[in-house]
Motif scaffolding. Structure first.
Motif, PDB file in Angstrom:
ATOM      1  N   THR A 110     -15.663 -12.309 -72.230  1.00 20.50           N
ATOM      2  CA  THR A 110     -16.088 -13.666 -71.888  1.00 20.50           C
ATOM      3  C   THR A 110     -15.900 -13.857 -70.388  1.00 20.50           C
ATOM      4  OG1 THR A 110     -13.875 -14.508 -72.421  1.00 20.50           O
ATOM      5  CG2 THR A 110     -15.533 -14.631 -74.169  1.00 20.50           C
ATOM      6  N   THR A 111     -16.121 -15.061 -69.911  1.00 28.24           N
ATOM      7  CA  THR A 111     -15.988 -15.371 -68.488  1.00 28.24           C
ATOM      8  C   THR A 111     -14.951 -16.478 -68.310  1.00 28.24           C
ATOM      9  OG1 THR A 111     -18.307 -14.812 -68.217  1.00 28.24           O
ATOM     10  CG2 THR A 111     -17.295 -16.024 -66.428  1.00 28.24           C
ATOM     11  N   THR A 112     -14.094 -16.330 -67.306  1.00 25.23           N
ATOM     12  CA  THR A 112     -13.101 -17.362 -67.007  1.00 25.23           C
ATOM     13  C   THR A 112     -13.788 -18.545 -66.337  1.00 25.23           C
ATOM     14  OG1 THR A 112     -12.607 -16.586 -64.780  1.00 25.23           O
ATOM     15  CG2 THR A 112     -11.362 -15.555 -66.577  1.00 25.23           C
ATOM     16  N   GLN A 113     -13.043 -19.622 -66.148  1.00 24.24           N
ATOM     17  CA  GLN A 113     -13.612 -20.802 -65.478  1.00 24.24           C
ATOM     18  C   GLN A 113     -13.994 -20.494 -64.037  1.00 24.24           C
ATOM     19  OE1 GLN A 113     -10.194 -23.302 -66.161  1.00 24.24           O
ATOM     20  NE2 GLN A 113      -9.498 -23.119 -64.059  1.00 24.24           N
ATOM     21  N   MET A 151     -11.528  -9.906 -70.652  1.00 23.94           N
ATOM     22  CA  MET A 151     -11.713  -8.981 -71.769  1.00 23.94           C
ATOM     23  C   MET A 151     -10.486  -9.074 -72.665  1.00 23.94           C
ATOM     24  SD  MET A 151     -13.132  -5.834 -69.419  1.00 23.94           S
ATOM     25  CE  MET A 151     -13.911  -4.738 -70.577  1.00 23.94           C
ATOM     26  N   VAL A 152     -10.708  -9.157 -73.967  1.00 23.85           N
ATOM     27  CA  VAL A 152      -9.593  -9.230 -74.918  1.00 23.85           C
ATOM     28  C   VAL A 152      -9.745  -8.144 -75.979  1.00 23.85           C
ATOM     29  CG1 VAL A 152      -8.354 -10.661 -76.587  1.00 23.85           C
ATOM     30  CG2 VAL A 152      -9.373 -11.723 -74.565  1.00 23.85           C
ATOM     31  N   TRP A 153      -8.721  -7.294 -76.054  1.00 23.27           N
ATOM     32  CA  TRP A 153      -8.680  -6.236 -77.071  1.00 23.27           C
ATOM     33  C   TRP A 153      -7.669  -6.635 -78.134  1.00 23.27           C
ATOM     34  CZ3 TRP A 153      -8.562  -5.433 -71.854  1.00 23.27           C
ATOM     35  CH2 TRP A 153      -9.537  -4.588 -71.288  1.00 23.27           C
ATOM     36  N   GLU A 154      -7.957  -6.307 -79.392  1.00 29.14           N
ATOM     37  CA  GLU A 154      -6.988  -6.465 -80.474  1.00 29.14           C
ATOM     38  C   GLU A 154      -6.781  -5.109 -81.129  1.00 29.14           C
ATOM     39  OE1 GLU A 154      -6.894  -9.531 -83.577  1.00 29.14           O
ATOM     40  OE2 GLU A 154      -7.668 -10.950 -82.097  1.00 29.14           O
ATOM     41  N   PRO A 155      -5.854  -4.307 -80.585  1.00 29.58           N
ATOM     42  CA  PRO A 155      -5.625  -2.972 -81.152  1.00 29.58           C
ATOM     43  C   PRO A 155      -5.069  -3.024 -82.573  1.00 29.58           C
ATOM     44  CG  PRO A 155      -4.032  -3.440 -79.427  1.00 29.58           C
ATOM     45  CD  PRO A 155      -5.032  -4.553 -79.394  1.00 29.58           C
ATOM     46  N   ILE A 199      -4.405  -7.758 -75.994  1.00 25.58           N
ATOM     47  CA  ILE A 199      -4.289  -7.371 -74.584  1.00 25.58           C
ATOM     48  C   ILE A 199      -5.434  -8.060 -73.865  1.00 25.58           C
ATOM     49  CG2 ILE A 199      -4.264  -5.461 -72.938  1.00 25.58           C
ATOM     50  CD1 ILE A 199      -3.534  -3.658 -75.396  1.00 25.58           C
ATOM     51  N   ARG A 200      -5.124  -8.769 -72.808  1.00 22.60           N
ATOM     52  CA  ARG A 200      -6.141  -9.548 -72.106  1.00 22.60           C
ATOM     53  C   ARG A 200      -6.189  -9.144 -70.634  1.00 22.60           C
ATOM     54  NH1 ARG A 200      -4.089 -14.167 -73.205  1.00 22.60           N
ATOM     55  NH2 ARG A 200      -3.434 -14.867 -71.168  1.00 22.60           N
ATOM     56  N   TYR A 201      -7.402  -8.903 -70.152  1.00 22.67           N
ATOM     57  CA  TYR A 201      -7.624  -8.569 -68.736  1.00 22.67           C
ATOM     58  C   TYR A 201      -8.345  -9.755 -68.108  1.00 22.67           C
ATOM     59  CZ  TYR A 201     -10.066  -6.427 -64.761  1.00 22.67           C
ATOM     60  OH  TYR A 201     -10.569  -6.142 -63.519  1.00 22.67           O
ATOM     61  N   GLU A 202      -7.846 -10.251 -66.995  1.00 19.53           N
ATOM     62  CA  GLU A 202      -8.478 -11.411 -66.348  1.00 19.53           C
ATOM     63  C   GLU A 202      -7.970 -11.572 -64.922  1.00 19.53           C
ATOM     64  OE1 GLU A 202      -7.263 -14.624 -68.917  1.00 19.53           O
ATOM     65  OE2 GLU A 202      -5.180 -14.488 -68.301  1.00 19.53           O
ATOM     66  N   SER A 203      -8.584 -12.496 -64.207  1.00 15.39           N
ATOM     67  CA  SER A 203      -8.111 -12.882 -62.875  1.00 15.39           C
ATOM     68  C   SER A 203      -8.476 -14.343 -62.655  1.00 15.39           C
ATOM     69  CB  SER A 203      -8.741 -11.998 -61.789  1.00 15.39           C
ATOM     70  OG  SER A 203     -10.145 -12.140 -61.808  1.00 15.39           O
ATOM     71  N   HIS A 204      -7.707 -15.020 -61.823  1.00 17.00           N
ATOM     72  CA  HIS A 204      -7.920 -16.453 -61.553  1.00 17.00           C
ATOM     73  C   HIS A 204      -7.954 -16.705 -60.044  1.00 17.00           C
ATOM     74  CE1 HIS A 204      -6.722 -16.620 -65.771  1.00 17.00           C
ATOM     75  NE2 HIS A 204      -5.607 -16.012 -65.437  1.00 17.00           N
ATOM     76  N   PRO A 205      -8.954 -16.155 -59.359  1.00 14.51           N
ATOM     77  CA  PRO A 205      -8.966 -16.265 -57.893  1.00 14.51           C
ATOM     78  C   PRO A 205      -9.115 -17.696 -57.392  1.00 14.51           C
ATOM     79  CG  PRO A 205     -11.049 -15.383 -58.705  1.00 14.51           C
ATOM     80  CD  PRO A 205     -10.111 -15.439 -59.874  1.00 14.51           C
ATOM     81  N   HIS A 232      -5.356  -8.686 -63.605  1.00 17.02           N
ATOM     82  CA  HIS A 232      -4.119  -8.353 -64.309  1.00 17.02           C
ATOM     83  C   HIS A 232      -4.360  -8.298 -65.813  1.00 17.02           C
ATOM     84  CE1 HIS A 232      -4.275 -12.785 -64.099  1.00 17.02           C
ATOM     85  NE2 HIS A 232      -3.743 -12.743 -65.301  1.00 17.02           N
ATOM     86  N   TYR A 233      -3.394  -7.749 -66.504  1.00 20.62           N
ATOM     87  CA  TYR A 233      -3.441  -7.615 -67.960  1.00 20.62           C
ATOM     88  C   TYR A 233      -2.278  -8.388 -68.582  1.00 20.62           C
ATOM     89  CZ  TYR A 233      -6.388  -3.441 -67.150  1.00 20.62           C
ATOM     90  OH  TYR A 233      -7.379  -2.574 -66.764  1.00 20.62           O
ATOM     91  N   HIS A 234      -2.552  -9.132 -69.644  1.00 18.81           N
ATOM     92  CA  HIS A 234      -1.488  -9.763 -70.430  1.00 18.81           C
ATOM     93  C   HIS A 234      -1.393  -9.053 -71.765  1.00 18.81           C
ATOM     94  CE1 HIS A 234      -0.666 -13.269 -67.933  1.00 18.81           C
ATOM     95  NE2 HIS A 234      -1.951 -13.467 -67.807  1.00 18.81           N
ATOM     96  N   ILE A 235      -0.179  -8.930 -72.270  1.00 14.86           N
ATOM     97  CA  ILE A 235       0.014  -8.431 -73.628  1.00 14.86           C
ATOM     98  C   ILE A 235       0.686  -9.544 -74.415  1.00 14.86           C
ATOM     99  CG2 ILE A 235       1.075  -6.679 -75.103  1.00 14.86           C
ATOM    100  CD1 ILE A 235       1.291  -4.915 -72.617  1.00 14.86           C
TER     101      ILE A 235
END
Length: 141
Positions: free
Chosen positions: A56-59, A65-69, A75-81, A95-98
């Motif tokens: 998806t796209t951030t604001q 990107m969200v993975w569900e292993p 696991i979420r990959y995103e950035s908030h520039p 960055h990645y969140h778990i």
């Protein structure tokens, strides 16, 4: 051992893991393998996890990107520039969140009950964001 990858790989076979490990696949500019470190290119994580992310796209118009292993791990990959404040790579940068939830709750229930656990980087500092940076080791390494 790596809990995250072990969980994710439990539905795969050891043969695939060996092939990936020996081929040098998933090595980014850091020279680390996506098997042990968060990759520069998030698509490398899809190959390792064996699951495709929901994209998806951030604001701010950046890719999320969200993975569900497995059913309890995201696991979420995103950035908030575009967010305010001093630039912080664990938040503004890529960055990645778990996130991990209890087995007996759905993601929505866990969110409502504040039961989602964010895995934090080893050198986490309050206010700096809980994201892992590309090139950093997976937790449990």
């Amino acid at each position: 051992g790596n809990q995250l990858m072990n969980q994710a790989a439990s539905h795969g076979t050891t043969v695939e893991t060996t092939v990936v490990r020996n081929s040098g696949a998933g090595k980014g500019t850091t020279g680390h393998s996506a098997l042990t470190h968060f990759p520069e290119n998030p698509n490398d994580l899809s190959k390792i996890l064996g699951v495709e992310p929901k994209v998806t796209t951030t604001q701010h118009g950046t890719t999320r990107m969200v993975w569900e292993p497995n059913s309890n791990t995201r696991i979420r990959y995103e950035s908030h520039p575009g967010d305010s404040g001093t630039f912080n790579p664990r938040h503004h940068g890529e960055h990645y969140h778990i996130e991990i939830k209890p087995d007996n709750l759905t993601w929505n229930q866990a969110k409502r009950q504040n039961a989602i656990q964010k895995v934090k980087p080893e050198d986490y500092q309050v206010g700096h964001g809980t994201g892992f940076l590309p090139g950093e080791k997976h937790p449990g390494q």
